[in-house]
Design a protein around this motif. Structure first.
Motif, short mmCIF file in Angstrom:
data_model
loop_
_atom_site.label_atom_id
_atom_site.label_comp_id
_atom_site.label_asym_id
_atom_site.label_seq_id
_atom_site.Cartn_x
_atom_site.Cartn_y
_atom_site.Cartn_z
N ARG A 26 0.87 -1.22 0.02
CA ARG A 26 0.05 -0.10 0.13
C ARG A 26 0.89 1.13 0.03
O ARG A 26 0.41 2.30 0.04
N GLY A 27 2.20 0.94 -0.11
CA GLY A 27 3.08 2.25 -0.07
C GLY A 27 3.30 2.72 -1.50
O GLY A 27 2.64 1.97 -2.46
N HIS A 28 3.79 3.83 -1.79
CA HIS A 28 3.86 4.48 -3.37
C HIS A 28 5.30 3.94 -3.82
O HIS A 28 6.27 3.55 -2.98
N PHE A 29 5.34 3.84 -5.16
CA PHE A 29 6.49 2.86 -5.73
C PHE A 29 6.74 3.91 -6.94
O PHE A 29 5.83 4.13 -7.85
N PHE A 30 8.00 4.44 -7.19
CA PHE A 30 8.41 4.83 -8.52
C PHE A 30 9.14 3.89 -9.20
O PHE A 30 9.80 3.03 -9.09
N LYS A 31 8.84 3.85 -10.53
CA LYS A 31 9.52 2.94 -11.61
C LYS A 31 10.00 3.97 -12.79
O LYS A 31 9.39 4.74 -13.28
N GLU A 32 11.32 3.82 -13.05
CA GLU A 32 11.87 4.48 -14.19
C GLU A 32 11.32 3.77 -15.55
O GLU A 32 11.96 2.64 -15.65
N ILE A 33 10.65 4.31 -16.25
CA ILE A 33 9.92 3.46 -17.47
C ILE A 33 10.85 4.12 -18.65
O ILE A 33 11.30 2.94 -19.33
N ASP A 34 11.60 4.89 -18.73
CA ASP A 34 12.66 5.24 -19.61
C ASP A 34 13.35 6.69 -19.27
O ASP A 34 13.16 6.98 -18.10
N ASN A 35 14.05 7.21 -20.06
CA ASN A 35 14.93 8.27 -19.66
C ASN A 35 14.06 9.47 -19.56
O ASN A 35 13.47 9.87 -20.25
N ASN A 36 14.21 10.13 -18.25
CA ASN A 36 13.41 11.24 -18.00
C ASN A 36 11.97 11.03 -17.91
O ASN A 36 10.94 11.94 -18.19
N PHE A 37 11.55 9.74 -17.65
CA PHE A 37 10.13 9.31 -17.61
C PHE A 37 9.96 8.16 -16.58
O PHE A 37 10.47 7.02 -16.49
N ILE A 38 9.18 8.67 -15.39
CA ILE A 38 8.91 7.61 -14.25
C ILE A 38 7.18 7.57 -14.12
O ILE A 38 6.61 8.64 -14.57
N GLN A 39 6.93 6.51 -13.57
CA GLN A 39 5.45 6.25 -13.28
C GLN A 39 5.59 6.12 -11.97
O GLN A 39 6.44 5.59 -11.19
N ILE A 40 4.61 6.68 -11.43
CA ILE A 40 4.22 6.70 -9.64
C ILE A 40 2.90 6.00 -9.52
O ILE A 40 1.98 6.03 -10.24
N SER A 41 3.06 4.96 -8.67
CA SER A 41 1.91 3.87 -8.57
C SER A 41 2.05 3.89 -6.82
O SER A 41 2.79 4.08 -6.28
N GLY A 42 0.67 3.33 -6.67
CA GLY A 42 0.13 3.00 -5.22
C GLY A 42 0.16 4.24 -4.08
O GLY A 42 -0.01 5.36 -4.74
N GLY A 43 0.26 4.02 -2.96
CA GLY A 43 0.42 5.24 -2.33
C GLY A 43 -0.92 5.47 -1.53
O GLY A 43 -1.96 4.75 -2.10
N LYS A 44 -1.07 6.16 -0.55
CA LYS A 44 -2.34 6.73 0.11
C LYS A 44 -2.58 8.07 0.08
O LYS A 44 -1.55 8.79 -0.13
N LEU A 45 -3.95 8.49 0.04
CA LEU A 45 -4.16 9.68 0.09
C LEU A 45 -3.42 10.74 1.10
O LEU A 45 -3.20 11.96 0.78
N THR A 46 -3.26 10.06 2.36
CA THR A 46 -2.49 10.87 3.47
C THR A 46 -1.20 11.49 3.06
O THR A 46 -0.63 12.43 3.54
N GLY A 47 -0.51 10.52 2.14
CA GLY A 47 0.86 11.14 1.66
C GLY A 47 0.96 11.62 0.31
O GLY A 47 2.16 11.68 -0.23
N PHE A 48 -0.08 12.28 -0.23
CA PHE A 48 0.14 12.73 -1.62
C PHE A 48 0.96 13.88 -1.94
O PHE A 48 1.61 13.73 -2.97
N ARG A 49 1.14 14.70 -0.76
CA ARG A 49 2.08 15.73 -1.12
C ARG A 49 3.35 14.96 -1.07
O ARG A 49 4.46 15.75 -1.80
N ILE A 50 3.71 14.36 -0.02
CA ILE A 50 4.96 13.84 -0.05
C ILE A 50 5.50 12.95 -1.52
O ILE A 50 6.52 13.08 -1.96
#
Length: 357
Positions: free
Chosen positions: A248-272
């Motif tokens: 249920r944590g958030h997760f960064f994935k490097e898709i390509d050069n200068n291209f990331i995808q952010i997934s997961g996470g909870k509403l309470t942590g949206f600013r972080i």
């Protein structure tokens, strides 16, 4: 309160969890959780069934209007920070062109297709995979759905408090919460949900399930609801995080050069999550600023009136009647037919026939 029935291990485990919750929240002594007696439990909730009650705790938590939070965030970005936010614009494909990305867009309102270029991309794609050739490298997700009912007024006599019930017939949790003068009954964490990712809905089976459990825990013969809805949450698959459990944590994935995808996470942590996304992509330090306009959107009335409709068109990207009825106000949620008859009252504000599709 948290209420336990016929459950000997859960009260101790939950009490330990509440101690940790108090610690993380930096709560003062008067704000920390506490045990409450059976007598006090039934004084707070006179319709709660008295059979088999074992333990009750009372604790404080926050309640968030998620759609209005998002709208306040977007308005702050556009009107304070000169950002661009566009509604009803789908990303159909992303192509890499040398040092740039060519992004193909489709307007749902007009059917017009566009193409724009970008040097950097942060894809916060929610429950969806990335489009085109990038679909195969998207973060692997599993969906978790939850159905909810809106009851008119306070038929369960929770008196502006919430009830969190720890164990349903299939080992889920159930909650009963006050919401804008009405009551929400809901549950979460079911892999199969009705409808689509973009338009989930509560099925008859899910509605029956909720009604059955309301009758199990509360002393009521009938449960009348004015609307139902379902939400879908995207959880990160264990294959992405090397964890035994879905994260249920958030997760960064490097898709390509200068291209990331952010997934997961909870509403309470949206600013972080937003801060870390930018720092991840730009290798710079970003600071968090105050979110503006919060009070203004919370003061909108759940009625159709010139002042609020025109204000929402100007500041909150309202281009369809349903935008106003569903997300800027709660007119649809608080009417048994979804507020359908109210659409005709909004026609004067929306001259474009595409607004009614």
């Amino acid at each position: 309160p948290k209420v336990f029935q016929k459950n000997f291990v859960a009260p101790l485990a939950f009490k330990l969890g509440l101690h940790f919750y108090d610690f993380l929240g930096g709560r003062k002594k008067s704000e920390k959780h506490k045990n409450i007696s059976k007598k006090n439990t039934f004084e707070l909730f006179p319709k709660l069934k008295k059979v088999n009650l074992r333990k009750s705790f009372i604790f404080q938590d926050a309640q968030t209007d998620d759609s209005k939070l998002v709208l306040s965030l977007l308005r702050t970005a556009v009107e304070i920070n000169n950002s661009t936010a566009i509604n009803y614009l789908n990303v159909k494909n992303i192509l890499k062109k040398n040092k740039f990305y060519e992004i193909h867009l489709f307007c749902e309102l007009t059917g017009v297709e566009y193409s724009v270029s970008a040097k950097k991309i942060i894809a916060a794609s929610g429950v969806h995979n990335l489009p085109g050739d990038y679909k195969e490298v998207s973060t692997k997700l599993k969906m978790s759905g939850g159905a909810h009912l809106v009851l008119k007024g306070d038929p369960l006599e929770i008196n502006n408090n919430g009830v969190f019930l720890p164990k349903t017939e299939d080992e889920r949790v159930m909650f009963v919460l006050p919401w804008n003068g009405n009551t929400i009954v809901g549950t979460t964490d079911v892999e199969k949900f009705s409808g689509t990712k973009d338009n989930p809905h509560a099925s008859k089976e899910e509605i029956d399930y909720l009604i059955r459990h309301v009758k199990k825990y509360f002393d009521v013969k009938k449960v009348k609801y004015i609307s139902s809805w379902s939400g879908v949450r995207a959880l990160i698959d264990s294959s992405e995080t090397n964890s035994k459990n879905i994260s249920r944590g958030h997760f960064f994935k490097e898709i390509d050069n200068n291209f990331i995808q952010i997934s997961g996470g909870k509403l309470t942590g949206f600013r972080i999550i937003a801060k870390e996304s930018l720092e991840n992509l730009y290798d710079l330090e970003f600071k968090l600023n105050k979110l503006e306009f919060v009070d203004q959107i919370l003061q909108l009335k759940n009625t159709i009136n010139d002042e609020d409709v025109e204000f929402c068109i100007k500041h909150y990207s309202v281009v369809k009647p349903t935008d106003y009825l569903l997300r800027r106000t709660r007119i649809s949620w608080f009417n048994s037919n979804g507020g359908f008859e109210s659409i005709s009252n909004l026609k004067n504000y929306f001259q474009d026939e595409n607004s009614f599709n």
